[in-house]
Design an enzyme around this catalytic site. Sequence first.
Site, PDB file in Angstrom:
ATOM      1  NE  ARG A 189      35.196  38.624  41.856  1.00 37.50           N
ATOM      2  CZ  ARG A 189      36.452  38.876  42.206  1.00 37.50           C
ATOM      3  NH1 ARG A 189      37.168  39.753  41.505  1.00 37.50           N
ATOM      4  NH2 ARG A 189      37.006  38.270  43.240  1.00 37.50           N
ATOM      5  CD  GLU A 218      36.846  36.715  34.853  1.00 35.51           C
ATOM      6  OE1 GLU A 218      36.562  37.909  35.051  1.00 35.51           O
ATOM      7  OE2 GLU A 218      37.588  36.043  35.613  1.00 35.51           O
ATOM      8  CG  HIS A 237      40.108  38.452  36.870  1.00 35.80           C
ATOM      9  ND1 HIS A 237      38.931  37.905  37.300  1.00 35.80           N
ATOM     10  CD2 HIS A 237      40.505  39.292  37.855  1.00 35.80           C
ATOM     11  CE1 HIS A 237      38.631  38.378  38.498  1.00 35.80           C
ATOM     12  NE2 HIS A 237      39.579  39.231  38.856  1.00 35.80           N
ATOM     13  CB  SER A 240      46.252  40.910  41.998  1.00 38.92           C
ATOM     14  OG  SER A 240      45.892  39.591  41.615  1.00 38.92           O
TER      15      SER A 240
END
Length: 271
Positions: A189, A218, A237, A240
């Site tokens: 983070r 962000e 980011h 995933s």
Amino acid sequence: MWYHKPVVNKELLQSLPNLRIIASSGVGVDHLDLNLLSSYGVKVSNTPFVVSTDTADLGMALMLASSRRLVEGYEMAISPDTDYFPADWLGTEVSGATLGIVGMGTIGYKVAERAKAFEMKILYHNRSQRKKEEESAVGAVYCKKIDDLLQQSDFVLLAVNLTPQTHKLIGKRELELMKPTATLINISRGLVMDQDALVEALQKKIIKAAALDVTYPEPLPRDHPLLKLKNVIITPHIGSATKKTRRIMMEEMTESIQAGLAGLPVPHEVL
């Protein structure tokens, strides 16, 4: 919830008196006030395990991209102003280097498994030491004090959850402990870092480089100094962000919602 939206505050909860469960994508729940939600009788679930493989892969990708200067190299290769490739344009070795992993949970351990294939020396700092057999499997050495890890590592990778204890875990003091040739990689983070201290450390060459999948906010404001530095790689980011993983995340969120509405035990409930 996806990308922390919608924002869950008191006003939202009061407007949704029948709300029973919030299914949040990803691992971190630092954007949720769990005590507040509990007081309204709302359960919370996340998707903690499915993201670990892709996020570990991205950590290695950032390490390689930064050390071998891939973004700069790409820009040089396609630039209309490039007449030749300079022979003294060099990167840094990954194989055989020392990697310090801060946070040896599921993601951190999977990074260690990958780093072992690069014959890296692996140090790690964690709230608790891993079992001896787990350490042996990846050749990892436990550093009880984070300072020891920072002083020895060529690459420092952050893979901790954001908690009050890890908020700005890496600041001016910690950055000054790192080698001037070291690279910082953050796949956790943004707020685990003191971002202003990082900017200063990169500008003054206290550390060599940084590779960040996370920042705060962000995205960063378009005039932010991190966006102007050549020794930084920033990705949006995407730890995933693969088709298979995102699909599984959505399926797990749906399963949690169905269980919560049916009054059954919620998979991956965050307590």
